[in-house]
Motif scaffolding. Structure first.
Motif, PDB file in Angstrom:
ATOM      1  N   CYS B  42     -62.911 -24.635 -81.847  1.00 24.11           N
ATOM      2  CA  CYS B  42     -62.328 -23.904 -82.982  1.00 24.11           C
ATOM      3  C   CYS B  42     -61.536 -24.857 -83.890  1.00 24.11           C
ATOM      4  O   CYS B  42     -60.587 -25.488 -83.445  1.00 24.11           O
ATOM      5  CB  CYS B  42     -61.417 -22.795 -82.479  1.00 24.11           C
ATOM      6  N   PRO B  43     -61.917 -24.971 -85.145  1.00 22.97           N
ATOM      7  CA  PRO B  43     -61.263 -25.940 -86.019  1.00 22.97           C
ATOM      8  C   PRO B  43     -59.862 -25.508 -86.442  1.00 22.97           C
ATOM      9  O   PRO B  43     -59.127 -26.297 -87.023  1.00 22.97           O
ATOM     10  CB  PRO B  43     -62.198 -25.985 -87.245  1.00 22.97           C
ATOM     11  N   ALA B  44     -59.502 -24.264 -86.122  1.00 22.73           N
ATOM     12  CA  ALA B  44     -58.179 -23.791 -86.529  1.00 22.73           C
ATOM     13  C   ALA B  44     -57.276 -23.546 -85.331  1.00 22.73           C
ATOM     14  O   ALA B  44     -56.132 -23.111 -85.488  1.00 22.73           O
ATOM     15  CB  ALA B  44     -58.318 -22.516 -87.354  1.00 22.73           C
ATOM     16  N   MET B  48     -53.003 -21.860 -84.032  1.00 22.25           N
ATOM     17  CA  MET B  48     -52.978 -20.494 -83.507  1.00 22.25           C
ATOM     18  C   MET B  48     -51.957 -20.308 -82.396  1.00 22.25           C
ATOM     19  O   MET B  48     -51.764 -21.190 -81.578  1.00 22.25           O
ATOM     20  CB  MET B  48     -54.365 -20.130 -82.963  1.00 22.25           C
ATOM     21  N   PRO B  52     -58.805 -18.616 -79.479  1.00 22.87           N
ATOM     22  CA  PRO B  52     -59.800 -17.582 -79.215  1.00 22.87           C
ATOM     23  C   PRO B  52     -59.954 -17.179 -77.742  1.00 22.87           C
ATOM     24  O   PRO B  52     -60.011 -15.995 -77.446  1.00 22.87           O
ATOM     25  CB  PRO B  52     -61.094 -18.178 -79.778  1.00 22.87           C
ATOM     26  N   CYS B  76     -57.905 -17.397 -88.181  1.00 26.40           N
ATOM     27  CA  CYS B  76     -59.353 -17.570 -87.993  1.00 26.40           C
ATOM     28  C   CYS B  76     -60.045 -17.613 -89.345  1.00 26.40           C
ATOM     29  O   CYS B  76     -59.848 -16.757 -90.193  1.00 26.40           O
ATOM     30  CB  CYS B  76     -59.899 -16.418 -87.157  1.00 26.40           C
ATOM     31  N   ALA B  77     -60.873 -18.651 -89.556  1.00 24.84           N
ATOM     32  CA  ALA B  77     -61.520 -18.856 -90.850  1.00 24.84           C
ATOM     33  C   ALA B  77     -62.920 -18.245 -90.896  1.00 24.84           C
ATOM     34  O   ALA B  77     -63.654 -18.486 -91.835  1.00 24.84           O
ATOM     35  CB  ALA B  77     -61.587 -20.344 -91.163  1.00 24.84           C
ATOM     36  N   SER B  78     -63.295 -17.498 -89.877  1.00 25.19           N
ATOM     37  CA  SER B  78     -64.640 -16.898 -89.795  1.00 25.19           C
ATOM     38  C   SER B  78     -65.726 -17.959 -89.863  1.00 25.19           C
ATOM     39  O   SER B  78     -66.774 -17.744 -90.464  1.00 25.19           O
ATOM     40  CB  SER B  78     -64.887 -15.893 -90.930  1.00 25.19           C
ATOM     41  N   CYS B  79     -65.490 -19.103 -89.240  1.00 31.99           N
ATOM     42  CA  CYS B  79     -66.465 -20.183 -89.365  1.00 31.99           C
ATOM     43  C   CYS B  79     -67.640 -19.999 -88.412  1.00 31.99           C
ATOM     44  O   CYS B  79     -68.640 -20.703 -88.524  1.00 31.99           O
ATOM     45  CB  CYS B  79     -65.800 -21.529 -89.122  1.00 31.99           C
ATOM     46  N   GLU B  80     -67.492 -19.090 -87.415  1.00 29.11           N
ATOM     47  CA  GLU B  80     -68.605 -18.743 -86.518  1.00 29.11           C
ATOM     48  C   GLU B  80     -68.951 -19.822 -85.490  1.00 29.11           C
ATOM     49  O   GLU B  80     -69.965 -19.705 -84.807  1.00 29.11           O
ATOM     50  CB  GLU B  80     -69.874 -18.401 -87.310  1.00 29.11           C
ATOM     51  N   THR B  81     -68.130 -20.872 -85.402  1.00 27.64           N
ATOM     52  CA  THR B  81     -68.447 -21.929 -84.432  1.00 27.64           C
ATOM     53  C   THR B  81     -68.374 -21.396 -83.008  1.00 27.64           C
ATOM     54  O   THR B  81     -69.239 -21.654 -82.175  1.00 27.64           O
ATOM     55  CB  THR B  81     -67.465 -23.104 -84.597  1.00 27.64           C
ATOM     56  N   CYS B  82     -67.314 -20.620 -82.727  1.00 22.75           N
ATOM     57  CA  CYS B  82     -67.120 -20.091 -81.370  1.00 22.75           C
ATOM     58  C   CYS B  82     -68.318 -19.262 -80.935  1.00 22.75           C
ATOM     59  O   CYS B  82     -68.859 -19.456 -79.851  1.00 22.75           O
ATOM     60  CB  CYS B  82     -65.833 -19.271 -81.311  1.00 22.75           C
ATOM     61  N   ALA B  93     -66.292 -14.400 -83.170  1.00 23.73           N
ATOM     62  CA  ALA B  93     -65.979 -14.318 -84.602  1.00 23.73           C
ATOM     63  C   ALA B  93     -66.027 -12.869 -85.076  1.00 23.73           C
ATOM     64  O   ALA B  93     -65.177 -12.423 -85.853  1.00 23.73           O
ATOM     65  CB  ALA B  93     -66.939 -15.177 -85.407  1.00 23.73           C
ATOM     66  N   MET B  96     -62.905 -11.171 -83.906  1.00 25.80           N
ATOM     67  CA  MET B  96     -61.767 -11.535 -84.751  1.00 25.80           C
ATOM     68  C   MET B  96     -61.789 -10.701 -86.035  1.00 25.80           C
ATOM     69  O   MET B  96     -60.771 -10.211 -86.496  1.00 25.80           O
ATOM     70  CB  MET B  96     -61.842 -13.019 -85.116  1.00 25.80           C
TER      71      MET B  96
HETATM   72  S1  SF4 Z   1     -64.587 -18.103 -86.139  1.00 27.76           S
HETATM   73 FE1  SF4 Z   1     -64.064 -18.759 -84.081  1.00 27.76          FE
HETATM   74  S2  SF4 Z   1     -64.066 -20.992 -84.163  1.00 27.76           S
HETATM   75 FE2  SF4 Z   1     -64.007 -20.261 -86.276  1.00 27.76          FE
HETATM   76  S3  SF4 Z   1     -61.849 -20.202 -86.787  1.00 27.76           S
HETATM   77 FE3  SF4 Z   1     -62.386 -18.156 -86.037  1.00 27.76          FE
HETATM   78  S4  SF4 Z   1     -61.919 -18.260 -83.876  1.00 27.76           S
HETATM   79 FE4  SF4 Z   1     -61.981 -20.356 -84.577  1.00 27.76          FE
END
Ligand code: SF4
Ligand code: SF4
Ligand code: SF4
Lengths: 392, 189
Positions: B42-44, B48, B52, B76-82, B93, B96
């Protein structure tokens, strides 16, 4: 001719105006017909799905309904627009009850029969790198580009799916076709901070910093993107990030379509590249210098090759050439060494050996005129001997 | 004794709320075996309070209020990496996202700035059919009391032809208002 319902989205005539301009130029150059979606509306972007699930699907669904009437697939250059429209298609196709709800909210028919495509998918897979490189007249020689995909073009995989989510290659292929060199780096799909850069710069700026730093450390001298928010963040906020983290990046940021327009002969102004925050003009003129130099070197080599093939050996002319070559060695040994030896370190050793040794110079000058292969072999032998001597 | 964990019996309403969130997100928290891969990528996560993995853990323990009040859901930036990396297929995501919407409905907004930004953005879309960036900056800065924060960027943006001070309306802007209204009515169902 490829034809698409064009969905420019809210950014392509404002904050990412250079993306819009170069998108249209790219379409012109590659023969893609763009028919703007009639009276399109905003997709709701991240704010939509953060706030209301149904609304976030209904907003893009209205545009899909219009595209269905046109009978055309949608081309959405903005990563967020692309992602939201794909999510709506997905919802309409996979659940009848959700589809019904959406149709009720937008009060239009929509069946999910058209597909929304990203510009990377279209350029890399529909048009293809070969077609692009055929149109290139001014290759972007020496440009070391970090291809930055960000999040929404590659994730979620169920919704995107045209490229690998961890190590995508589509943009790298396109960039390569323009004559630039895409570098390998590990942050190509890492998030830039998105809206957090505006709403929570304390968090977003660090995310941005991580991306910029990784690009720089991996040897990039510019960044290429296909997302207007990534583009704006990396470009406009770069100065603030540099200040906060007490560092210098000085990395120009381009949209992928700008590179195509530039490589196919557009001026930076035509491609919109004069509208960035980090200066691109000085950088682009350096790339232009590289290109001209590489082109003239190539022409020189070619001329030399044909000369030696066609001319019958005329002793007098040959002697003249040898003299000229010898002068070259006396005046600029580094340049002459570079002509024989590619490896920079070894070329430097050759310069060392030659300096002041007129006998060796004459020998190499002769060989360079009469037999290029032998000249290289002799030079290599000089270098190896010198290195051995040094070791002993 | 000092390290003992107090286990509070889960309230029925918490359980219900959690299944509602899971349903909205289309995923199940019980799939998670707490490996931490989501947090690792998670880049953020650095910013936190509950990264997550811990958010999921709170939900598994039925501590839904604590999860809804976490600052994380707004970071959470909604980047979907997780979600892309979870070995168990948990769509974190989406969770979240669903949690943000739930917190919004309950008025539990721990990060007013992000919520204000979203509201300002959608207001522009509702009124004009398109995002109205200049208006967005103004309204956002007013509601968060940071009137001059981005003012330094306004002028350079204008010089490059990147903001118009007047909103562009689409022809069907009344349709858009209706879409907003109907979505609100139907969304609660
Ligand atoms: S979508 Fe997942 S990985 Fe991306 S910022 Fe939110 S919690 Fe972190
Ligand atoms: S990197 Fe940032 S702006 Fe770009 S797609 Fe992800 S969230 Fe969007
Ligand atoms: S990656 Fe998946 S399984 Fe692992 S902790 Fe996160 S949610 Fe749980």
């Amino acid at each position: 001719m490829k034809e698409f319902a064009y969905y420019p989205g809210c950014s392509l005539d404002s904050s990412a105006i250079e993306y819009g301009m170069s998108m249209e130029r790219t379409a012109d150059i590659l023969g893609i017909k763009l028919v703007e979606l009639e009276d399109w509306s905003c997709c709701g972007a991240t704010s939509g799905h953060n706030t209301d699930h149904l609304l976030s699907l209904a907003l893009p669904a209205r545009n899909l309904a219009i595209a269905e009437k046109m009978g055309l697939n949608v081309l959405a250059p903005c990563a967020a627009c692309y992602s939201r429209h794909r999510a709506a298609e997905h919802a309409i196709r996979s659940s009848k009850s959700m589809g019904d709800k959406i149709r009720e909210v937008i009060d239009m028919d929509v069946q999910g029969t058209v597909e929304t495509l990203s510009i990377l998918d279209v350029l890399a897979n529909d048009i293809g790198p070969d077609q692009i490189s055929q149109k290139v007249t001014k290759p972007l020689t020496g440009m070391k580009a970090a291809c930055y995909y960000g999040c929404l073009l590659v994730r979620p995989v169920e919704i995107t799916g045209f490229d690998d989510p961890e190590d995508p290659q589509s943009m790298d292929k396109i960039v390569k076709a323009t004559g630039a060199t895409p570098i390998d780096w590990s942050y190509k799909t890492e998030c830039c901070g998105a809206a957090l850069v505006t709403s929570r710069p304390d968090v977003g700026n660090r995310m941005l910093y991580n991306v910029l730093r990784n690009a720089q450390e991996s040897g990039a001298d510019c960044i290429v993107t296909a997302c207007p928010l990534c583009g704006l963040n990396l470009d406009m906020r770069q100065a603030a990030v540099e200040k906060e983290f007490k560092t210098k990046f000085n990395l120009p940021v381009f949209y992928v379509t700008e590179l195509i327009a530039l490589a196919c002969g557009d001026t930076p102004k035509q491609a919109g590249s004069d509208r960035h925050f980090v200066d691109t003009l000085k950088y682009l003129s350096q790339i232009e210098v590289n290109r001209v130099r590489a082109a003239s070197e190539k022409a020189e080599q070619k001329a030399e090759a044909t000369e030696s093939e066609t001319e019958a050996p005329d002793p007098e002319a040959t002697q003249k050439k040898i003299d000229a070559m010898l002068k070259g060695w006396q005046k600029n040994p580094a340049k002459m060494a570079a002509r024989l030896i590619e490896d920079e370190e070894r070329a430097a050793v050759l310069v060392e050996v030659m300096t002041g040794d007129k006998k060796k110079m004459t020998r190499l000058a002769e060989l360079m005129v009469t037999d290029a292969d032998k000249a290289v072999k002799a030079a290599e032998a000089f270098i190896t001997a010198e290195l051995k001597k040094k070791q002993a | 004794m000092g390290n003992a964990v107090t286990l509070i019996p889960a309230r029925e309403q918490d359980r219900q709320l959690i299944s509602k969130v899971e349903k909205e997100a289309g995923t199940s928290i019980n799939l998670c075996y707490q490996c931490g891969k989501c947090t690792a990528g998670c880049p953020a996560a650095f910013a936190m309070d509950y990264p997550p993995r811990q958010i999921i853990r709170l939900l598994q323990l039925n501590l839904v209020d604590q999860a809804l009040e976490a600052g994380s859901i707004w970071i959470c930036a909604s980047c979907e990496t997780c979600s892309a990396r979870c070995p168990r297929g948990v769509d974190i995501a989406a969770l979240m996202d669903a949690m943000r919407r739930e917190a919004l409905q309950q008025g539990k907004i721990t990060d007013k700035k992000v919520a204000a930004f979203n509201k300002a953005f959608l207001n522009g879309v509702k009124n004009f059919g398109k995002a109205y960036e200049a208006g967005l900056l103004m309204q956002y800065n007013l509601t968060t009391g940071q009137l001059l924060k981005d003012a330094g960027l306004g002028l350079p943006m204008m010089k490059r032809g990147k903001v118009s001070m007047l909103p562009h309306s689409i022809k069907g802007k009344d349709e858009i208002k209706k879409i907003f209204d109907r979505a609100e009515q139907l969304g609660g169902e």
